[in-house]
Enzyme design. Structure first.
Site, mmCIF file in Angstrom:
data_model
loop_
_atom_site.group_PDB
_atom_site.id
_atom_site.type_symbol
_atom_site.label_atom_id
_atom_site.label_comp_id
_atom_site.label_asym_id
_atom_site.label_seq_id
_atom_site.Cartn_x
_atom_site.Cartn_y
_atom_site.Cartn_z
ATOM 1 N N TYR A 198 24.494 -74.898 -24.475
ATOM 2 C CA TYR A 198 23.444 -75.905 -24.450
ATOM 3 C C TYR A 198 23.560 -76.534 -23.108
ATOM 4 O O TYR A 198 24.508 -76.766 -22.398
ATOM 5 C CB TYR A 198 23.869 -77.081 -25.552
ATOM 6 N N TRP A 232 20.340 -78.500 -20.025
ATOM 7 C CA TRP A 232 18.992 -78.588 -19.267
ATOM 8 C C TRP A 232 19.053 -77.505 -18.329
ATOM 9 O O TRP A 232 17.880 -77.225 -17.928
ATOM 10 C CB TRP A 232 18.900 -79.985 -18.789
#
Ligand SMILES: Nc1nc2c(c(=O)[nH]1)N[C@H]1C(S)=C(S)[C@@H](COP(=O)(O)OP(=O)(O)OC[C@H]3O[C@@H](n4cnc5c(=O)[nH]c(N)nc54)[C@H](O)[C@@H]3O)O[C@H]1N2
Ligand SMILES: Nc1nc2c(c(=O)[nH]1)N[C@H]1C(S)=C(S)[C@@H](COP(=O)(O)OP(=O)(O)OC[C@H]3O[C@@H](n4cnc5c(=O)[nH]c(N)nc54)[C@H](O)[C@@H]3O)O[C@H]1N2
Ligand SMILES: [Mo]
Length: 781
Positions: A118, A120
């Site tokens: 996980y 950005w």
């Protein structure tokens, strides 16, 4: 090789910038002219290219390498995060990583590989690290994935039960232009923090939140921020209603009581468009549980005066009103409840689907929410199919590593955690994003192998076994697109890769070659081949929507393009069609209507997620028993000076630190009670951990609330220097303090915003921050 234009441009999650070049090297990044409100977060990106923290070569943790060379795989007592590394030539490191992947998939099956990874990463349709890692792992037989995100996991699970979809959460909102033109009373739970709207996943051309708030103000709309922190909304004339963190559900129940008691609830709308209003009403009036949720009852819990609650309810009922709620509210114990209650309150107000009326979530949580969407979506790197079907809720990673095979519940399902042996991370930083980092660190000692790609020697890289140096987005060509912001632009390589850094794509290609998966992974294309391929696909998608894109070579050297909107996107009102015809446009809920009561959730039998929105005291809040020992509620909100942990070591983030520590804000009276003053170095602690911070006094906080943004690179003292739940974190990372608890048995989301702490002066000599320098290296033993 692709031609570079005279004016190269890079697109980041925080904006688009023209690169000022001197002698072929970038010296400055200037925001593009069309951005009315650019973000300074790009400062430091150039300096970071060759900063000391840069990972220069592949590196392997010393005792991991020694063990593998001796044919051992056990990892007990593994020194992940503490140990020196050995730098290896690329081929050797790649051979080692490939053999670990192969060993684990042969011995345990691909489900033992955790590739949730996980995070950005960086902007860009092709080099996007999540897409790269998932495609790669799918090509070698698959991996255990994660579902949801850290941003709005609880909302993700509860909204479908209530309105049948996730509309109004990250897409399909009532548009900002609509609100700016129509709304008379805007009530913002968690405020509208412009600092958060600096960023948008995938990139930004124009920052829009401030211009919309300005339009509302100029029109004379009332704006009310309900939040523990005043500057969550920075716009002149905004009214501030401070409330105790995590008590919004109680506040809204008090408002609901007022609406029902004074005949202001829209009974017709409740009858035609909702299901179970009677059950909720029985709870609000106290008929079902003996406690009337009066404004006085709510005042006791929230700290907001009863009269203010009454007035707020009446004002919202008497004008065109809109209820905005930040994503933050559901990153808390029982985070499903405020979202459900917000919808219930909006239903009682009866303005859902009217122009500029109703509700919506996350309007300033990122830029572009509520922006009219682009008429077409540009393709991303396809990820292929994952043959492994198992997954974990993303924020349950430490639980999964600590308790393989243990049972857990999730949205009505009884599941068990997989047995994960190899963790592969690229483009995210769990030592930034996860709660209770000392617990994560324990969990992190369990897998046999951890492989990481990153640019920098942050805490994630230091906790890896095999670490690969990835190029930054300044060092590679890509295509940037965001449907939120309707732009399309090349993002140009403006610097050669530092030292031996390679693109994630190149690293995965080399591994795929070793694992017999080169052809499915690359499909015979190099980077330029992929960019041209994706662009050709995008051109077709655009054409289908009536938009003609220029030829690739013109696009590559041309301006950033603003794309046309979806027709009528400006007039969008959430659930408008359903309002107009609840039969023809019925919702996909069991009743076809807004569920104020859910028989399905009732069937789950969860004590922490009852069948209608309810006030459930959080495990940690100012009214909890634990507040006697830890009397301060910590808000670990998003940082103004960076995106998460990215570029913490340079630019705006580094400049905002004091004595090298993150700044924590506290009310002056809370500080005085503790004998603390502005600029003091303090120790923030609870039973889970402790960190240092530089204290700033701030009147605009509710008393009893402290605020320390996320993002400081985790920098624990070496083992031995223990304090409370773990070693002292030297820089100020609030996730050593937060609790690693699912929001509920239903949502299992992260609950960072339910956290109690105490603060004291720190008089010992200040330990040096070490995480901005590389870890120690040794020769192979
Ligand atoms: N206490 C608390 N904790 C929180 C939150 C909170 O409110 N409070 N918020 C949560 C939320 S909403 C989120 S979304 C998460 C965010 O958590 P993350 O998204 O994991 O945080 P980032 O710092 O953005 O991590 C990105 C990492 O990828 C690296 N990277 C960037 N680009 C590339 C690339 O191209 N290739 C490779 N290999 N690496 C790259 C960066 O150097 C960085 O280490 O944090 C969560 N954590
Ligand atoms: N500059 C910058 N912007 C970012 C990010 C970043 O790292 N840096 N991260 C991005 C990401 S991934 C996400 S998901 C979004 C998150 O966006 P949000 O979830 O909206 O962000 P937060 O900053 O956690 O919280 C916003 C405010 O909510 C208030 N708040 C917290 N708990 C409560 C509560 O119980 N009740 C009320 N009424 N208010 C409360 C706090 O005062 C806090 O300042 O931000 C994005 N924007
Ligand atoms: Mo997020």
């Amino acid at each position: 090789m692709l031609d570079q234009p005279k004016q190269p441009r890079i697109v980041t999650h925080w904006g688009s910038y023209n690169a000022v070049m001197e002698k072929g090297r970038p010296v400055r990044l200037d925001p593009v002219g069309i951005d009315p409100d650019p973000s300074p977060l790009a400062e430091g990106m150039i300096a970071a290219l060759d900063a000391p923290a840069r990972i220069c070569r592949p590196a392997v943790r010393a005792s991991f390498l020694a063990a593998r060379e001796a044919g051992r795989i056990e990892t007990e007592g593994a020194g992940r995060g503490y140990e020196p590394f050995v730098e290896l030539p690329w081929d050797e490191a790649l051979d080692l990583a490939a053999s670990e992947l192969d060993r684990v998939r042969q011995s345990y099956g691909n489900g033992a590989i955790y590739g949730g990874s996980y995070g950005w990463g960086s902007a860009g349709r092709f080099h996007h690290a999540q897409s790269q890692i998932h495609r790669f792992l799918n090509c070698i037989g698959g991996y255990t994935r994660s579902v949801q995100n850290y941003s709005y996991a609880a909302a993700d699970m509860i909204l479908p039960h209530v309105i049948g979809t996730r509309r109004g959460l990250s897409t399909h909102h009532t548009s900002w232009p609509r609100i700016a033109e129509q709304t008379e009373t805007l009530v913002m739970f968690g405020g509208v923090p412009a600092r958060n709207a600096q960023v948008g996943s995938g990139g930004i051309a124009r920052h829009i939140v401030n211009e919309n708030l300005a339009a509302l103000r100029e029109r004379g709309a009332r704006m009310i921020s309900v939040s523990p922190i005043r500057d969550d909304t920075i716009v002149e004339g905004v009214e501030w209603i401070p409330l105790r963190p995590n008590t919004d559900t109680a506040l809204m129940l008090g408002m609901a009581h007022e609406l029902l008691a004074t005949g202001r609830a829209d009974r017709a709308f409740l009858a035609s468009h909702t299901h179970g209003a009677d059950r909720l009403e029985a709870y609000v009036t106290g008929a079902s549980d003996g406690t009337a949720k009066t404004p006085e009852w709510a005042a006791e819990i929230t700290g907001v005066p009863a009269q203010t609650i009454r007035d707020l309810a009446r004002d919202m009922a008497g004008t065109r009103s809109f209820l905005m709620m930040a994503w933050s509210l559901q990153r808390a114990d029982g985070g499903e409840q405020p979202y459900w209650m917000a919808i219930a309150l909006a239903a009682m107000l009866g303005q859902i689907g009217l122009p500029g009326g109703g509700f919506g979530f996350g309007y300033a949580s990122v830029n572009g929410i509520g922006n009219p969407k682009a008429a077409f979506a540009f393709p991303a790197l396809p990820q292929r199919v994952n043959p492994v079907k198992d997954y974990i809720p993303v924020a349950r990673i430490a639980d999964a590593l600590l308790h393989p095979g243990a049972p857990y519940t999730f949205d009505g399902e009884d599941r068990t955690y997989p047995d994960l042996k190899l963790v592969y991370w690229a483009g995210g930083n769990p030592f930034h994003h996860h709660q209770d980092l000392n617990r994560l660190r324990d969990a992190w000692q369990r897998p046999e192998t951890i492989i990481v790609h990153d640019h920098f020697w942050n805490a994630l890289a230091r906790h890896g076994d095999i670490v690969f140096p990835a190029t930054t987005q300044l060092e590679r060509n890509d295509i940037a697109f965001s449907s939120n912001d309707r732009f399309l632009s090349p993002s140009h390589a403006i610097s050669a890769p530092h030292a031996e850094a390679r693109d994630d794509f190149a690293i995965f290609t080399a591994l795929a070659e070793r694992l017999g998966a080169a052809e499915p992974f690359t499909e015979g294309r190099d980077v330029e081949g992929w960019l041209r391929h994706l662009y050709a696909q995008g051109t077709r998608t655009a054409a289908a929507a009536g938009v003609t894109l220029p030829a690739f070579d013109d696009f590559w050297t041309g301006d950033l393009m603003m794309l046309p909107e979806v027709p009528e996107a400006r007039e969008a009102d959430l659930l408008k069609a359903f309002r107009e015809d609840p039969v023809a446009a019925r919702l996909t809920t069991p009743s076809g209507k807004i569920q104020l009561y859910s028989e399905k959730i009732e069937g789950f039998g969860y004590d922490d997620c009852p069948p209608h929105p309810s006030w459930l005291p959080p495990q940690e809040w100012l009214g909890a028993e634990a507040a006697r020992r830890f009397p301060l509620h910590l808000m670990s909100n998003q940082p103004k000076t960076k995106l998460h942990s990215q570029y913490d070591h340079t630019g705006t983030s580094r400049a905002a630190k004091r004595q090298g520590r993150e700044v924590m804000r506290m009310h002056p009276q809370d500080a005085a009670e503790r004998g603390l003053a502005e600029g003091d170095i303090v120790r923030v602690f609870n039973d889970r951990g402790a960190c240092l911070a530089s204290l700033a006094l701030e009147e605009g906080l509710l008393r009893g609330v402290v605020q320390l943004a996320t993002g400081a690179w985790f920098d624990p003292e070496p083992v031995g220097a223990s304090s409370n739940g773990g070693p002292l974190d030297r820089q100020g990372n609030p996730n050593v303090l937060t609790a690693d608890r699912g929001t509920s048995k239903l949502g299992q989301g992260p609950s960072a915003h339910s956290c109690l702490v105490e603060v004291e002066g720190f008089d010992a000599p200040l330990p040096e921050v070490s995480v901005f320098d590389p870890p120690p290296f040794v020769e192979r033993g």
